[in-house]
Design a protein around this motif. Structure first.
Motif, PDB file in Angstrom:
ATOM      1  N   UNK A  18      10.550 -50.114  15.711  1.00 29.86           N
ATOM      2  CA  UNK A  18      11.605 -49.492  15.795  1.00 29.86           C
ATOM      3  C   UNK A  18      11.783 -48.212  14.509  1.00 29.86           C
ATOM      4  N   UNK A  19      10.942 -48.401  13.353  1.00 26.94           N
ATOM      5  CA  UNK A  19      10.821 -47.364  12.379  1.00 26.94           C
ATOM      6  C   UNK A  19      10.157 -46.456  13.020  1.00 26.94           C
ATOM      7  N   UNK A  20       8.997 -46.495  13.787  1.00 22.93           N
ATOM      8  CA  UNK A  20       8.320 -45.479  14.427  1.00 22.93           C
ATOM      9  C   UNK A  20       9.227 -44.804  15.410  1.00 22.93           C
ATOM     10  N   UNK A  21       9.921 -45.542  15.919  1.00 22.64           N
ATOM     11  CA  UNK A  21      10.685 -44.974  17.044  1.00 22.64           C
ATOM     12  C   UNK A  21      11.718 -44.040  16.678  1.00 22.64           C
ATOM     13  N   UNK A  22      12.125 -44.239  15.343  1.00 24.61           N
ATOM     14  CA  UNK A  22      13.128 -43.075  14.809  1.00 24.61           C
ATOM     15  C   UNK A  22      12.030 -41.766  14.437  1.00 24.61           C
ATOM     16  N   UNK A  23      11.155 -41.825  14.159  1.00 21.85           N
ATOM     17  CA  UNK A  23      10.122 -40.562  14.157  1.00 21.85           C
ATOM     18  C   UNK A  23      10.132 -39.930  15.650  1.00 21.85           C
ATOM     19  N   UNK A  24       9.586 -40.933  16.701  1.00 24.71           N
ATOM     20  CA  UNK A  24       9.695 -40.506  17.820  1.00 24.71           C
ATOM     21  C   UNK A  24      10.666 -39.711  18.672  1.00 24.71           C
ATOM     22  N   UNK A  25      11.746 -40.490  18.501  1.00 21.40           N
ATOM     23  CA  UNK A  25      12.872 -39.788  18.894  1.00 21.40           C
ATOM     24  C   UNK A  25      13.098 -38.410  18.361  1.00 21.40           C
ATOM     25  N   UNK A  73       9.299 -43.505  24.684  1.00 21.95           N
ATOM     26  CA  UNK A  73       9.801 -42.274  23.632  1.00 21.95           C
ATOM     27  C   UNK A  73       9.576 -40.950  24.473  1.00 21.95           C
ATOM     28  N   UNK A  74       8.874 -40.827  25.335  1.00 28.64           N
ATOM     29  CA  UNK A  74       8.717 -39.530  26.082  1.00 28.64           C
ATOM     30  C   UNK A  74       7.549 -38.742  25.385  1.00 28.64           C
ATOM     31  N   UNK A  75       6.858 -39.391  24.703  1.00 30.09           N
ATOM     32  CA  UNK A  75       5.713 -38.484  24.079  1.00 30.09           C
ATOM     33  C   UNK A  75       4.554 -38.029  25.069  1.00 30.09           C
ATOM     34  N   UNK A  76       4.326 -37.004  25.174  1.00 25.51           N
ATOM     35  CA  UNK A  76       3.409 -36.282  26.425  1.00 25.51           C
ATOM     36  C   UNK A  76       2.091 -36.230  25.989  1.00 25.51           C
ATOM     37  N   UNK A  77       1.617 -36.221  24.507  1.00 20.92           N
ATOM     38  CA  UNK A  77       0.197 -36.041  24.259  1.00 20.92           C
ATOM     39  C   UNK A  77       0.203 -37.104  22.770  1.00 20.92           C
ATOM     40  N   UNK A  78      -0.997 -37.673  22.829  1.00 15.66           N
ATOM     41  CA  UNK A  78      -1.151 -38.425  21.771  1.00 15.66           C
ATOM     42  C   UNK A  78      -2.577 -38.050  21.077  1.00 15.66           C
ATOM     43  N   UNK A  79      -2.739 -37.469  19.730  1.00 13.48           N
ATOM     44  CA  UNK A  79      -4.003 -37.057  19.489  1.00 13.48           C
ATOM     45  C   UNK A  79      -4.554 -38.303  18.434  1.00 13.48           C
ATOM     46  N   UNK A  80      -5.548 -38.593  18.812  1.00 14.24           N
ATOM     47  CA  UNK A  80      -6.379 -39.738  17.916  1.00 14.24           C
ATOM     48  C   UNK A  80      -7.357 -39.186  17.204  1.00 14.24           C
ATOM     49  N   UNK A  81      -7.227 -39.107  15.836  1.00 11.92           N
ATOM     50  CA  UNK A  81      -8.347 -38.662  14.967  1.00 11.92           C
ATOM     51  C   UNK A  81      -9.064 -39.620  14.218  1.00 11.92           C
ATOM     52  N   UNK A  82     -10.291 -39.277  14.010  1.00 11.61           N
ATOM     53  CA  UNK A  82     -11.208 -40.161  13.213  1.00 11.61           C
ATOM     54  C   UNK A  82     -10.764 -40.176  11.743  1.00 11.61           C
ATOM     55  N   UNK A  83     -10.394 -41.380  11.215  1.00 12.94           N
ATOM     56  CA  UNK A  83      -9.950 -41.362   9.867  1.00 12.94           C
ATOM     57  C   UNK A  83     -11.105 -41.115   8.955  1.00 12.94           C
ATOM     58  N   UNK A  84     -12.207 -41.376   9.210  1.00  8.97           N
ATOM     59  CA  UNK A  84     -13.374 -40.928   8.177  1.00  8.97           C
ATOM     60  C   UNK A  84     -13.380 -39.495   7.859  1.00  8.97           C
ATOM     61  N   UNK A  85     -13.074 -38.811   8.970  1.00  5.30           N
ATOM     62  CA  UNK A  85     -13.047 -37.219   8.728  1.00  5.30           C
ATOM     63  C   UNK A  85     -11.633 -36.814   8.029  1.00  5.30           C
ATOM     64  N   UNK A  86     -10.682 -37.238   8.438  1.00  4.03           N
ATOM     65  CA  UNK A  86      -9.524 -36.980   7.825  1.00  4.03           C
ATOM     66  C   UNK A  86      -9.344 -37.259   6.190  1.00  4.03           C
TER      67      UNK A  86
END
Length: 304
Positions: A18-25, A73-86
């Motif tokens: 639900x905490x994430x849901x607040x962001x996604x809404x 939540x109707x998100x249409x794209x999820x970008x998955x990034x490598x943490x070691x780079x970020x």
């Protein structure tokens, strides 16, 4: 979608609670107003585990996180990034070069405790300031509480590991799920008249407390069926204790699911796992659990 402007939620989103849901809404609302693509940015592995060296078993793997964000939540794209780079990127470059230039972000949404960039130097305050300087919008979402408790993946993991799946679902906003391809098991269930569709617990994902659960299985064709699911080591028939198994017996279903991916919703623990005196007693207990499962879902009413 490559050149479309994006509104992006920033976080790891383990469990998509639900905490994430607040962001996604908020992302969905901002994206509609800005005619932009509602998106989310996440990492391929736990930042906390990577930074501390601790083993942190997760609530959901990457694909389950993606599916929950899209379906709920109707998100249409999820970008998955490598943490070691970020982790080695300067926080300013993350905002200006990666989010704005590479992903074409016009607005970002983050939680009150979001940290990013080399050494965790990026803070919500710095994110807001940098976005303002670049002409990007930014929302920082405060913590979400339920029953006086901050909704967090850490708290929900503890509930799942304790078998408190109904309480976990209140914090998640949805049932706890496990998904993966159906694999071959010992086929004991078939001899008992209760054939199971066996799942492997995904690598790095927690297993709920050992026990039997009232469950629902989402099948590859989109249908859903009730199931009685055993999580554990099958002490009645597996004296060697050769690893944890997740075995849903899908009620009122006949078919071959081997190799196909199913999603298992775990709703309520019916009983802890126990050792019976023999297979007849085991079968009687499973049939009783099936009746309990039907009653449980009948009381909950139709699927929303």
């Amino acid at each position: 979608m490559k050149n479309q402007p994006r509104v992006i939620a920033l976080g790891f989103f383990d469990g998509v609670h639900l905490g994430h849901g607040a962001l996604l809404h908020t992302v969905a609302q901002r994206a509609k107003a800005l005619n932009a693509l509602p998106s989310a940015f996440t990492f391929d592995r736990s930042p906390t585990a990577a930074l501390t060296g601790r083993v942190i078993s997760l609530l959901t793997g990457v694909e389950d996180r993606r599916r929950l964000m899209e379906e709920l939540y109707g998100i249409r794209e999820v970008v998955v990034a490598p943490f070691d780079v970020m982790r080695d990127m300067d926080w300013r470059d993350f905002v200006a070069d990666y989010l704005q230039t590479h992903l074409r972000a016009v607005h970002v949404v983050a939680g009150h405790d979001f940290r990013f960039g080399r050494g965790g130097e990026g803070t919500p305050e710095r994110l807001r300031e940098q976005c303002g300087a670049l002409g990007m919008g930014c929302d920082i979402i405060p913590k979400v509480e339920l029953d006086g408790i901050t909704v967090s993946s850490t708290h929900i993991r503890a509930l799942v590991e304790a078998g408190e799946l109904e309480r976990a679902a209140r914090f998640l906003g949805h049932p706890h799920i496990l998904s993966g391809p159906v694999v071959h098991g010992s086929e004991l269930g078939r001899t008992l008249g209760t054939p199971t569709a066996n799942l492997l617990v995904p690598d790095g994902v927690i297993a709920p407390a050992f026990g039997v659960y009232a469950s629902r299985v989402l099948l590859p064709d989109g249908d859903s069926r009730l199931a009685v699911t055993n999580v554990g080591v099958r002490p009645t028939v597996n004296a060697g204790l050769a690893g944890v198994t997740v075995e849903p017996w899908i009620l009122d279903f006949q078919g071959d699911l081997y190799g196909q991916t199913i999603c298992l919703e775990l709703h309520k623990q019916l009983r802890p796992e126990r050792k019976f005196s023999g297979v007849d007693q085991l079968r009687a207990a499973i049939l009783e659990n099936a009746a309990q499962t039907r009653s449980y879902f009948a009381a909950k009413g139709p699927v929303q």
